[in-house]
Write an enzyme that holds these catalytic residues in place. Structure first.
Site, mmCIF file in Angstrom:
data_model
loop_
_atom_site.group_PDB
_atom_site.id
_atom_site.type_symbol
_atom_site.label_atom_id
_atom_site.label_comp_id
_atom_site.label_asym_id
_atom_site.label_seq_id
_atom_site.Cartn_x
_atom_site.Cartn_y
_atom_site.Cartn_z
ATOM 1 N N ARG A 177 -6.883 12.881 0.947
ATOM 2 C CA ARG A 177 -5.791 13.329 1.818
ATOM 3 C C ARG A 177 -4.430 12.765 1.394
ATOM 4 N NH1 ARG A 177 -7.300 10.131 7.348
ATOM 5 N NH2 ARG A 177 -9.269 11.209 7.005
ATOM 6 N N ARG A 224 -9.312 8.204 -0.889
ATOM 7 C CA ARG A 224 -10.271 8.632 0.145
ATOM 8 C C ARG A 224 -11.126 9.760 -0.373
ATOM 9 N NH1 ARG A 224 -8.682 6.608 5.564
ATOM 10 N NH2 ARG A 224 -10.473 7.785 6.282
ATOM 11 N N HIS A 232 1.035 6.237 1.873
ATOM 12 C CA HIS A 232 1.772 7.194 2.699
ATOM 13 C C HIS A 232 2.977 7.805 1.991
ATOM 14 C CE1 HIS A 232 -1.144 6.807 5.697
ATOM 15 N NE2 HIS A 232 -1.009 5.497 5.750
ATOM 16 N N THR A 243 -8.176 3.660 8.487
ATOM 17 C CA THR A 243 -9.397 2.856 8.489
ATOM 18 C C THR A 243 -9.484 2.128 9.824
ATOM 19 O OG1 THR A 243 -8.937 2.551 6.149
ATOM 20 C CG2 THR A 243 -10.708 1.236 7.091
ATOM 21 N N GLU A 267 -11.170 -9.294 3.114
ATOM 22 C CA GLU A 267 -9.883 -8.938 3.712
ATOM 23 C C GLU A 267 -10.147 -8.795 5.202
ATOM 24 O OE1 GLU A 267 -7.325 -6.098 1.817
ATOM 25 O OE2 GLU A 267 -6.424 -5.521 3.735
ATOM 26 N N HIS A 297 -5.585 3.616 -1.501
ATOM 27 C CA HIS A 297 -6.903 4.003 -0.985
ATOM 28 C C HIS A 297 -7.207 5.422 -1.452
ATOM 29 C CE1 HIS A 297 -9.597 4.372 2.896
ATOM 30 N NE2 HIS A 297 -10.252 4.690 1.792
ATOM 31 N N ASN A 302 0.856 -1.190 0.000
ATOM 32 C CA ASN A 302 0.000 0.000 0.000
ATOM 33 C C ASN A 302 0.894 1.243 0.000
ATOM 34 O OD1 ASN A 302 -1.409 2.272 1.115
ATOM 35 N ND2 ASN A 302 -3.082 0.895 1.664
ATOM 36 N N HIS A 330 -3.709 -4.572 7.807
ATOM 37 C CA HIS A 330 -3.816 -3.395 8.663
ATOM 38 C C HIS A 330 -2.909 -3.537 9.890
ATOM 39 C CE1 HIS A 330 -5.192 0.330 10.396
ATOM 40 N NE2 HIS A 330 -5.784 0.572 9.245
ATOM 41 N N GLU A 336 -8.671 0.571 -2.838
ATOM 42 C CA GLU A 336 -9.508 0.595 -1.634
ATOM 43 C C GLU A 336 -10.430 1.795 -1.732
ATOM 44 O OE1 GLU A 336 -6.094 -1.126 1.406
ATOM 45 O OE2 GLU A 336 -6.957 0.851 1.722
HETATM 46 N N1 PXP Z 1 -5.923 -3.103 4.136
HETATM 47 C C1 PXP Z 1 -6.871 -2.154 4.159
HETATM 48 C C2 PXP Z 1 -8.249 -2.513 3.701
HETATM 49 C C3 PXP Z 1 -6.574 -0.840 4.576
HETATM 50 O O1 PXP Z 1 -7.543 0.089 4.599
HETATM 51 C C4 PXP Z 1 -5.256 -0.530 4.920
HETATM 52 C C5 PXP Z 1 -4.896 0.876 5.318
HETATM 53 O O2 PXP Z 1 -5.083 1.724 4.246
HETATM 54 C C6 PXP Z 1 -4.300 -1.547 4.868
HETATM 55 C C7 PXP Z 1 -4.658 -2.834 4.487
HETATM 56 C C8 PXP Z 1 -2.871 -1.297 5.189
HETATM 57 O O3 PXP Z 1 -2.736 -0.965 6.541
HETATM 58 P P1 PXP Z 1 -1.331 -0.432 7.061
HETATM 59 O O4 PXP Z 1 -1.056 0.834 6.342
HETATM 60 O O5 PXP Z 1 -1.564 -0.265 8.520
HETATM 61 O O6 PXP Z 1 -0.324 -1.495 6.744
#
Ligand code: PXP
Length: 279
Positions: free
Chosen positions: A52, A48, A13, A104, A154, A46, A10, A194, A73
């Protein structure tokens, strides 16, 4: 059952850092290319409602230019549905979204929001997009995802990662093991994610019904110290080390050392202050 555990990286960030200055650097799409080179099986982003981090343009460039499956996402809204149908990512993961949350915070309640989710899942499935629902690891949520026609669930690993103490963590892990077994028995693909880090990923990687992990914040944070390719390659190595060719439950597995296989390089000494010039 699949031995290979897919890693979706992901890259949200990277965009968070870019947006802190409002320019184009660092580019999350460049990070996505690097992630694929480092062993990511897919890229997750994601989009949003408040934009952001990831932008519409990022999604466009990810889908059109990155040589790996893109997992979008999104919240279950008409606006996001229209964007998904326009960009046609490989997969969509439907997540809950609250403007005031930092990330999330929980899974989507697929039971309470069944009627709202049903037409959105249906239209994505009709467009041949693989739909996952991001849910808490609870039987009713998994069953509702199945009834909605999703291809995957998921499972939210946040409570497991944040659990305070070994006993609480085992309780959360058991919920995930049971939910993963249920998902597979219903014919769903099972993903998880997550909050995962080198320390927490092992027992989740050892759950064989789980075929994909989506990991972001930790990898991007770690990349500050090691570089993105190293942070991802290490995660890949920890996942593989725990993905033993056995059907034993991770709850019974001996507590293998969850640290990365090769030690992280020591942090360089702080820069010495320059000598005062003689002149
Ligand atoms: N899976 C989903 C559905 C999420 O919303 C997120 C966060 O955007 C993640 C995985 C990844 O989480 P993390 O950034 O904490 O690894």
């Amino acid at each position: 059952m699949s031995q290979h555990l897919r890693l979706g990286v992901n890259i949200d960030h990277v965009a968070t850092i870019r947006n802190a200055r409002g320019g184009v650097h660092p580019d999350p799409v460049r990070a996505a290319h690097l992630a694929v080179r480092a062993g990511a099986d897919g890229i997750t982003a994601h989009l949003r409602e408040d934009r952001r981090h990831i932008s519409d343009d990022d999604i466009e460039r990810l889908v059109s230019g990155v040589p790996a499956p893109i997992n979008l996402e999104m919240a279950p809204t008409e606006e996001m549905l229209a964007l998904a149908l326009r960009h046609r990512p490989h997969a969509v993961c439907i997540v809950p979204e609250r403007r005031e949350e930092r990330t999330t915070e929980g899974g989507i309640d697929a039971v309470a929001h069944y009627d709202r989710l049903a037409p959105i899942v249906r239209r994505l499935v009709e467009a041949d997009i693989a739909v996952a629902l991001f849910v808490e690891a609870r039987p009713l949520q998994v069953k509702a995802a199945h009834m909605l026609g999703a291809r995957a669930v998921e499972l939210h690993t946040g409570a497991y990662c944040a659990a305070d103490g070994e006993n609480k963590r085992r309780v959360e892990l058991k919920h995930i093991v049971d939910a993963a077994d249920l998902a597979v028995s219903l014919g769903l693909d099972c993903h998880a994610g997550h909050g995962l880090s080198y320390e927490t990923v092992g027992p989740i990687a050892a759950i064989h019904p789980i075929v994909e992990l989506n990991i972001g914040h930790f990898l991007i944070g770690e990349a500050i110290f090691t570089g993105l390719e190293v942070s991802i390659a290490r995660m890949r190595a920890v996942m593989d080390a725990w993905r033993m060719p056995t059907s034993a439950s991770p709850l019974d597995a001996p507590p293998a050392d969850p640290s990365p296989p090769d030690p992280a390089p020591a942090d360089p000494a702080p820069m010495a202050a320059p000598e005062p010039s003689a002149s």
